[in-house]
Write an enzyme that holds these catalytic residues in place. Structure first.
Site, PDB file in Angstrom:
ATOM      1  N   TYR A  32      15.209   5.537 -16.029  1.00 34.21           N
ATOM      2  CA  TYR A  32      16.356   6.437 -15.874  1.00 34.21           C
ATOM      3  C   TYR A  32      16.693   6.674 -14.399  1.00 34.21           C
ATOM      4  O   TYR A  32      17.753   7.215 -14.093  1.00 34.21           O
ATOM      5  CB  TYR A  32      16.090   7.788 -16.549  1.00 34.21           C
TER       6      TYR A  32
ATOM      7  N   HIS B 278       7.782   1.859 -22.758  1.00 35.61           N
ATOM      8  CA  HIS B 278       9.178   2.106 -23.123  1.00 35.61           C
ATOM      9  C   HIS B 278       9.713   1.120 -24.165  1.00 35.61           C
ATOM     10  O   HIS B 278      10.482   1.499 -25.056  1.00 35.61           O
ATOM     11  CB  HIS B 278      10.054   2.066 -21.864  1.00 35.61           C
TER      12      HIS B 278
END
Length: 268
Positions: free
Chosen positions: A57, A118
């Site tokens: 992010y 992830h």
């Protein structure tokens, strides 16, 4: 706030906030990261304590600064972050250790509550090495829980072959458009907590039906949808840049959906 107990005994808030567009130009995932993050400040003021972040992010340092500067004590926060499944972070155990150490630095803390892989790591040797580093930091107390994200049955089976510590969670897409029922059943059988990303996604006709159900509870359709998930043990991490919506998304603990209404939502 209500909590769910993970398979290692750690308690996790059943509602958290995503951060993938927080602090970015035009609230765009790919936007430039700014120097302030009012959405997170607002979420903390409203009572959110579970913060879902990720290295990819690009705003870990900003999120970490806001958390560190807030009046919320560290022990009340539940910080999740994720290691990307690309060479920079998983090419060696040293690379994975460096990534974890950097995340600890970004969050200005000596431990993370939850660390996830992830996305699936296709190379089985790299998966094994990465998980072994996760276990190493878990045993050292620097990670309170470890888990995965976007893993399907085959990837979970690969992990089971060598994992000494079972994943505490699998963060996957769970919503009315992508209910993921088969994988949810597997996670329940395995004792792995499902965490829903994108929990608010609906078709127009589904939203209308949810709004109708919500009327008898004096709640919005979005609240009905989130309540449906948490009533069946799914952790949700909705995200909004709007304070009113943030407040609604956490205002879920003063009503209970009837069995009839749960069935209505399931049939959508």
């Amino acid at each position: 706030m209500e909590y769910i107990t993970l398979n290692n005994g750690l308690k996790m808030p059943i509602v958290g906030t995503g951060t993938n567009t927080y602090g970015k130009e035009n609230n765009d995932y790919n936007g430039e990261v700014k120097n302030e993050i009012p959405e997170l400040v607002s979420a903390l003021e409203l009572g959110y304590r579970s913060i879902d972040a990720a290295i990819s992010y690009r705003n870990e340092e900003l999120v970490g600064r806001v958390l560190a500067e807030s009046t919320v004590p560290r022990e009340e926060l539940f910080i999740t972050t994720k290691i990307p499944a690309n060479e920079e972070y998983i090419s060696s155990k040293e690379a994975t250790r460096a990534a974890i150490d950097n995340s600890l630095k970004n969050f200005r803390t000596d431990y993370l509550d939850l660390l996830l892989i992830h996305h699936p790591i296709e190379d089985k040797e790299q998966l094994k090495n990465t998980w072994e580093v996760f276990e190493e930091y878990y045993e050292a107390g620097k990670l309170k829980a470890i888990g995965v994200s976007n893993f399907g049955k085959n990837q979970l089976d690969d992990l089971k072959k060598f994992a000494k510590v079972k994943p505490a969670v699998n963060q996957i897409q769970i919503n009315l458009k992508e209910p993921n029922k088969e994988l949810l059943a597997i996670l329940e059988e395995e004792g792995i907590t499902p965490v829903a990303w994108g929990p608010m996604k609906t078709e127009a006709h589904q939203q209308e039906a949810l709004d109708e159900i919500g009327k008898s509870y004096k709640k919005y359709g979005a609240q009905v949808l989130l309540k449906y998930q948490i009533q069946r043990g799914v952790v949700v991490i909705p995200k909004s840049h709007n304070r009113e919506n943030q407040a609604a998304n956490i205002d879920l603990f003063d009503f209970e959906l009837s069995a009839e209404d749960v069935e209505k939502v399931e049939n959508l």
